[in-house]
Design an enzyme around this catalytic site. Sequence first.
Site, mmCIF file in Angstrom:
data_model
loop_
_atom_site.group_PDB
_atom_site.id
_atom_site.type_symbol
_atom_site.label_atom_id
_atom_site.label_comp_id
_atom_site.label_asym_id
_atom_site.label_seq_id
_atom_site.Cartn_x
_atom_site.Cartn_y
_atom_site.Cartn_z
ATOM 1 N N LYS A 191 23.226 10.913 -1.692
ATOM 2 C CA LYS A 191 24.195 11.170 -2.763
ATOM 3 C C LYS A 191 24.098 12.637 -3.135
ATOM 4 C CE LYS A 191 27.043 8.729 -5.354
ATOM 5 N NZ LYS A 191 27.600 7.425 -4.997
HETATM 6 N N1 GLU Z 1 30.947 7.190 -3.669
HETATM 7 C C1 GLU Z 1 31.219 5.914 -3.102
HETATM 8 C C2 GLU Z 1 30.063 4.957 -3.377
HETATM 9 O O1 GLU Z 1 29.312 5.133 -4.303
HETATM 10 C C3 GLU Z 1 31.625 5.995 -1.638
HETATM 11 C C4 GLU Z 1 30.574 6.513 -0.698
HETATM 12 C C5 GLU Z 1 31.111 6.781 0.715
HETATM 13 O O2 GLU Z 1 32.222 6.438 1.018
HETATM 14 O O3 GLU Z 1 30.326 7.355 1.480
HETATM 15 O O4 GLU Z 1 29.915 3.954 -2.722
#
Ligand code: GLU
Length: 420
Positions: A106
């Site tokens: 993240k």
């Molecule tokens: N930000 C989204 C999540 O928390 C999508 C992550 C992604 O598509 O890599 O799942």
Amino acid sequence: MSKTFSLYKQATNQWQKAADFFELDRDVRTILSEPKNEVSINFPVRMDNHELRLFRGHRIQHNNILGPFKGGIRFHPMVNHDEVKALAVWMTFKCALVGVPFGGAKGGVTVDPGELSAGELMRLTRRFTHALGGNIGPEYDIPAPDAGTNAKTMAIMMDTFMNAQSATNRNAQRHVVTGKTLTVGGSLGRDKATGQGVVYVLKAWAKEHNFDLKGAKFAVQGYGNVGFHAAHILEKEGAILVAVQDHTGSISNLKGIDAQALKTFNLSGNPITSFEKVEVISNQDFFKLPIDILIPAALEGQIHKDNAHDIQAKVIAEGANGPTTSEGEDILNQKGVVILPDLLANAGGVTVSYFEWAQNKTSSQWSLEAVDKRLLEMMNQAYAHTSEVAKDMKTDLRTASYIAALKRISYAYQERGIFP
Ligand code: GLU
């Protein structure tokens, strides 16, 4: 929440509780106990008034045993290292649970994107991407949108990353990010994917428990990408949107609120609280409404010990990551409120991110029908598996989702062995 509260600790406690259920291998437990890599960057951005302002960003890579690191980039004033660490952990288990070939990561920048001009936001995005440099890559770590970022942000990230590559290699790099605009290589259905996934999981649960979605009253907290799409799609199932809360306040109308009309109104710059034919209510009263389904689709820690008692919903579908605190969850479990946990309920986004990544790698474009069909299959499988584990192990769906994910990760370590 106390000052010493750590979201990372909450995430760690969640998976360790599941690990205790089936005596997870000690080595795997040790490896998962901290992220593999933690990058923090202070980077300058030239503001419109010509002054340089320093911003702080992070990219935290938790685990990649199942594939390249994967996870969103958040632009929000509350972004901090502890939060990004927790969000990275959740990505590891989310990807493992739904069976997409990715690990967990993240990223985020501490900034209120609403306060920046389009030019400032573009420069911030470019400078952050450039500073991340080789810490991201199409086969190594693949960002996507999260709170405060969108398809446009991803297009800029992709462009910045590509421009730092040799000219002959540029076009082979577009899968360095997912959730891009369609024109630059995004996937059909990615925009609504998280909300669509929330509804697929709700439908799977409703079918198993003979719960009628038709006429069911629901409330949505957060009216961004996830909240809106979940509401819009659930409405088509015959459920009635009766309340919405966002950072500007809460509104309700027990007869129903038109999800699309509210979004259109909101996108033209109006706060939801000025929408026609709704009552403006307090944020506390929002949680007390007589509803059947609650969809938290904003930030973490929104359902807690001070409002969990008030919640009347029978089921909570976690569109957000970590919306329920451990204390809040204990209260809900005692009351018999079902929680469709974040790892499962909001996994539609990363699942369609995987489809986008695969399409980019093969220079192909799937139809919207093909995306939706495959997403439905994967969400149904993940739901069925989680529900089965919950029954077998006599535990709640959250713990079951972690057990299912941990088992996959643990088998991979068993089969590959631990280097050296
Ligand atoms: N930000 C989204 C999540 O928390 C999508 C992550 C992604 O598509 O890599 O799942």
